[in-house]
Design an enzyme around this catalytic site. Sequence first.
Site, PDB file in Angstrom:
ATOM      1  N   ASP A  67       0.699  -0.845  -0.063  1.00 61.58           N
ATOM      2  CA  ASP A  67       0.481   0.050   0.221  1.00 61.58           C
ATOM      3  C   ASP A  67       0.679   0.930   0.068  1.00 61.58           C
ATOM      4  O   ASP A  67       1.927   1.389   0.672  1.00 61.58           O
ATOM      5  CB  ASP A  67      -0.948  -0.064   1.083  1.00 61.58           C
ATOM      6  CG  ASP A  67      -1.971   1.767   1.261  1.00 61.58           C
ATOM      7  OD1 ASP A  67      -1.534   2.384   0.920  1.00 61.58           O
ATOM      8  OD2 ASP A  67      -2.613   0.355   2.337  1.00 61.58           O
ATOM      9  N   LYS A 168     -11.553 -15.190   2.095  1.00 58.34           N
ATOM     10  CA  LYS A 168     -11.885 -14.599   1.126  1.00 58.34           C
ATOM     11  C   LYS A 168     -11.032 -13.229  -0.403  1.00 58.34           C
ATOM     12  O   LYS A 168     -10.472 -12.898   1.037  1.00 58.34           O
ATOM     13  CB  LYS A 168     -13.177 -13.800   1.010  1.00 58.34           C
ATOM     14  CG  LYS A 168     -14.206 -14.624   1.374  1.00 58.34           C
ATOM     15  CD  LYS A 168     -15.919 -13.996   1.551  1.00 58.34           C
ATOM     16  CE  LYS A 168     -16.022 -13.776   2.880  1.00 58.34           C
ATOM     17  NZ  LYS A 168     -17.914 -13.204   3.017  1.00 58.34           N
TER      18      LYS A 168
END
Length: 415
Positions: A67, A168
């Site tokens: 990030d 997920k």
Amino acid sequence: MRSGTAFTQGLRQAVDNGPVWTVEAVRQVRYHVVSSDGLFIPGNTALLTGCPDVPLGPGDRRLVVIDENVDALYGASVRAYFAHHAVDAEVVALRADETVKQWDAVSRVVDAMNGFGIDRRREPVIAIGGGVLTDIVGFAASLYRRGTPYIRIPTTLIGLVDAGVGVKTGVNYELGKNRLGTYAPATATFLDRSFLRSLDLRHISNGLAEILKMALIRSEDLFTLLESRGAAVRADRFQGTTRELASAADTIIAESIHLMLEELQPNLWESSLERCVDYGHTFSPTIEMHALPELLHGEAVVIDMALTTALATLRGDVSQAQADRVYAVIRALGLPLWNDVLDDPLLLENALRETVRHRDGQQRLPLPVGIGRHHFVNDVTPTELRDAARLLRTQAQESPFAASVGALVSAPVGA
Ligand SMILES: NC(=O)c1ccc[n+]([C@@H]2O[C@H](COP(=O)([O-])OP(=O)(O)OC[C@H]3O[C@@H](n4cnc5c(N)ncnc54)[C@H](O)[C@@H]3O)[C@@H](O)[C@H]2O)c1
């Protein structure tokens, strides 16, 4: 024609058009969650030997996607760590916030994997960042060559207790949140809560909302700990600056991850639609989308939990005294109890209808029973929702400065 163990059932069946083959196979899933503070301190060997399934050593190559905000804060130590251990790391910084959690970001990660010439057998991609970054990289890795292993290093509280530990991945598509996604666990997730020292307090609260969720449905002990130490641990950003705060922070994180994994493991692919971890996620997707960009995900979840606590009070499943404790903890954690979108009764009805659609025609609504237990119901009515919203509004008004996020942002809530 050879019959073998791959065909577990019905090699040949009498049908009009000829034979039918049915293939059944079971795929083993195994992943690790390894906790270690100070992952990028040169002497820390957790990333090298902490997980036997993904050893890392001198001469190895790794693609590291980070990030860009985390890169600005920690990129130098990340690069220095890999250089110190003679790992040939290519570090790619990516903008990663909810507004860019889209397909384009996935393509950028795929380009980086192509450019790096990844060996998918031996070179797991390393993702360092919040839930947005790890969801994007996990999604890209799960598509690349039909599945390339990856490692997660979450740097937000949501990442540590939720996005980093499940299976997920996903990105948004148009207005659909996580509309494109896969079930693809990281081979390993390394948890380092020292990253939280630079995280905005509002994002600490955002993660605490998911921790509170696990407490409300699964553990009165965890709730009691949040009640007594939650505000102080939040103000300390889980850094453990005293022995007592360190012990509380350790227990809160470890316990919520443990409870989360206990719930996820038997139902990894979500074949059962009665999931207690869906608590707080019935009305919140609609609340979040309607209140955008005012509410973060955890803030919408906590408003859903406050509403369903009021509803359970009306049903006699939660006493008023218990509900008061829940509301007090929500406030103490710097989270909102109310948002004005709840004034629209149709919004809640529509949210429930939408949830029923996603849960195969039934509400399957997890509701609290006391504190720390839950049950599932299928009979919530629109009138009940209106009454619960009215009751919650009264409760929220008792503490005006913490009643809404707008007020929250400008008020010193234990910050
Ligand atoms: N895959 C899952 O099971 C799962 C579960 C829960 C949430 N999620 C997803 O997670 C996302 C939310 O994640 P999030 O709350 O981590 O948000 P985020 O990834 O947007 O991070 C929040 C902000 O903090 C910054 N940041 C990250 N680490 C930092 C640090 N250590 N210090 C300072 N700033 C830092 C980021 O750049 C960003 O601006 C949502 O998109 C949600 O769908 C996924």
